[in-house]
Design an enzyme around this catalytic site. Structure first.
Site, PDB file in Angstrom:
ATOM      1  N   GLU A   1      41.093   7.709  21.104  1.00  0.00           N
ATOM      2  CA  GLU A   1      39.839   7.154  21.626  1.00  0.00           C
ATOM      3  C   GLU A   1      39.544   5.766  21.046  1.00  0.00           C
ATOM      4  O   GLU A   1      38.994   4.902  21.733  1.00  0.00           O
ATOM      5  CB  GLU A   1      38.668   8.110  21.353  1.00  0.00           C
ATOM      6  CG  GLU A   1      38.832   9.505  21.930  1.00  0.00           C
ATOM      7  CD  GLU A   1      39.188   9.518  23.403  1.00  0.00           C
ATOM      8  OE1 GLU A   1      38.859   8.557  24.120  1.00  0.00           O
ATOM      9  OE2 GLU A   1      39.806  10.495  23.834  1.00  0.00           O
TER      10      GLU A   1
ATOM     11  N   TYR B   1      49.336  10.056  31.306  1.00  0.00           N
ATOM     12  CA  TYR B   1      49.375  10.019  29.856  1.00  0.00           C
ATOM     13  C   TYR B   1      50.810  10.052  29.331  1.00  0.00           C
ATOM     14  O   TYR B   1      51.265   9.120  28.682  1.00  0.00           O
ATOM     15  CB  TYR B   1      48.635  11.218  29.268  1.00  0.00           C
ATOM     16  CG  TYR B   1      47.134  11.147  29.280  1.00  0.00           C
ATOM     17  CD1 TYR B   1      46.420  10.892  28.113  1.00  0.00           C
ATOM     18  CD2 TYR B   1      46.403  11.367  30.442  1.00  0.00           C
ATOM     19  CE1 TYR B   1      45.038  10.862  28.103  1.00  0.00           C
ATOM     20  CE2 TYR B   1      45.034  11.327  30.448  1.00  0.00           C
ATOM     21  CZ  TYR B   1      44.341  11.074  29.285  1.00  0.00           C
ATOM     22  OH  TYR B   1      42.972  11.037  29.284  1.00  0.00           O
TER      23      TYR B   1
END
Length: 504
Positions: free
Chosen positions: A353, A439
């Site tokens: 993040e 991803y």
């Protein structure tokens, strides 16, 4: 495989991450930063075109926000506007049919049962003159403001929107749980206008369906004094007024504005490279790990990609079942990860993040139509964190167990040509496909690109990419052309092979 996550990191195989994670491994030095990117690097930081001033009061009993939003909006296109469009993301939470959760996730998202959330527009004005408006789109998530006269190119208009937001009992980006109130994607935000026109895509259940330009914010929020607040931007002051706390927050050159609050928060602080790092946690376990991870990640990415341009970054534990979610200067992290059995995955999610602050936060892209661009770079940047902090052996172990293994669980040999990484959110069949391709295979591709270009050239390109597109939007084509320009190589076919991307 039980799919509990459509956006963030799948939490299966948690124990795999710790197989060879030895913390006796010495930290590696990053690139010394002396490699010349260009002899004359461009510093074309775009000034924010739009200004938001939002005054809101939070009713903790009814879970309501009553707000006044003033927007100074500039038409940066070459077209005159007859109307301006805004996203009303909270209306996605009005019904079970439109909420951004799969049916199997509803118990996780609404552990006490479904209740609606929404945003209600009371009025729209410009300089005291009422404007006609309409609520449109899937789930009534688009506000169309009709202008009394055309807004010419490079001209500015001041708007004022009065609205009320109902926060639902949801453990997602927007909602509240036992410990936290997650206030994200909560106000009318101007839709992007680009070469395709107005981008009015709905709030998809897969991925991050957000695409917005940088703006400056001044936010005033009133709430009960026992609440602790973490937010985008810098908290200028906290005042006690009439038995309540008034928080004043300023954020410049950010793509969005989010907040999170709770009565049980404890806070740890540290600093690196002039950036204040804050960890907001609820229990007494692993708030320090989240803080250290964020601090180390900022230091590593500063050296590897370019300097974080803001003064603070907050990591907040949240009632949030989706793993983690990034907002400018603020990330939400699933509170359940703050425990011994999940501490390795906690580190992984926090590092991921934080990497998003560089890829999408600072260097923007269209997350709806080109989601691979920020997610693949972010996932690979997470590997860079492990490599530079713990060494190559740990990085390779993380790669095998968190990326390659995830992709192999999805991949069917011989179907590579059908595995299209480059596509929009609406083209993915399910969260599993999105996770595996955007991803995992996306990160695998970035790793292979690094090998193809060589160590020094790869990081040189990443630094120039960050520098050139900071506070702007980049496209896949921009990234390819930059790689070709700096490496002096033809790479279109190489990208096409991996991404299934064909230049239009």
């Amino acid at each position: 495989m039980k799919q509990q996550i459509k956006r963030k990191l799948i939490l299966c195989s948690v124990v795999l991450l710790s197989l060879t994670m030895s913390f006796t491994i010495e930290k590696l030095d990053l690139l010394d930063g002396t490699a010349a990117v260009f002899s004359q690097r461009e510093k074309r930081s775009k000034a924010a075109a739009n200004e938001y001033v939002i005054k809101a009061e939070f009713d903790s009993v009814e879970k309501l926000l009553v707000a006044n939003e003033k927007i100074s909006y500039t038409n940066m296109s070459d077209t005159n506007f007859q109307a301006i469009y805004f996203h009303l993301y909270p209306n996605t939470f009005k019904t079970k049919d439109t909420v951004p959760f799969d049916e199997g996730e509803m118990m996780l998202a609404y552990p006490k049962g479904f209740e609606p959330g929404y945003i209600q527009i009371t009025s729209v004005e410009s300089n005291g003159e009422a404007l006609n408006y309409a609520i449109l789109g899937v789930g009534e998530t688009i506000l169309k403001v009709n202008l009394n006269q055309p807004l010419e190119s490079r001209s500015k208009i001041d708007l004022e929107i009065i609205f009320t937001v109902k926060i639902p009992p949801s453990n997602g980006r927007f909602g509240y749980g036992e410990n936290t109130i997650n206030i994200a994607n909560w106000y009318p935000i101007a839709a992007m206008y680009d070469s395709r026109g107005w981008n009015l895509e709905p709030y998809y259940a897969i991925g991050d369906p957000f695409y917005s330009d940088i703006a400056n914010y001044r936010v005033y929020i009133t709430m009960l004094p026992e609440y602790t607040l973490a937010s985008t931007g810098n908290i200028i002051k906290r005042e006690n007024i009439g038995g309540k706390a008034l928080w004043t927050i300023e954020a410049k050159n950010v793509r969005d504005f989010a907040m999170i609050t709770g009565e049980k928060y404890k806070v740890l602080e540290d600093e690196i490279d002039g950036v204040k790092i804050k960890s907001y946690f609820i229990d007494d376990t692993y708030g320090d790990l989240a803080l250290q991870t964020a601090k180390d990640a900022v230091g590593i990415f500063n050296k590897a990609f370019g300097k974080y341009p803001y003064k603070q970054l907050s990591v907040a534990a949240a009632d949030f079942f989706i793993g983690g979610m990034e907002y400018p200067n603020l990330v939400f992290i699933d509170q359940s990860l703050y425990q011994e059995d999940h501490k390795d995955i906690l580190e992984y999610v926090v590092a991921h993040e934080v990497a998003h602050q560089w890829w999408y936060g600072i260097v923007g892209n269209d997350q709806v139509n080109e989601p691979w661009l920020d997610e693949a770079l972010t996932e690979y940047s997470t590997l860079v964190y492990y490599e530079k902090k713990y060494g190559n052996d740990v990085k390779e172990n993380v790669y095998k167990n968190m990326i390659a293994r995830m992709y192999q669980a999805y991949h069917v040999p011989g179907t590579e040509s059908k595995e299209k990484i480059y596509k929009s959110l609406k083209e993915f069949d399910n969260a599993r496909e999105y996770q595996a391709l955007v991803y995992s295979k996306g990160a695998i591709f970035i790793g292979e690109l690094r090998k193809e270009l060589g160590e020094q050239m790869f990081f040189q390109i990443m630094k120039v990419y960050f520098d050139k597109y900071r506070f702007k939007h980049a496209t896949t084509e921009d990234f390819i052309k930059l790689c070709e320009q700096i490496s002096d190589r033809e790479l279109q076919d190489y990208f096409n092979k991996w991404l299934n991307y064909n230049q239009e």
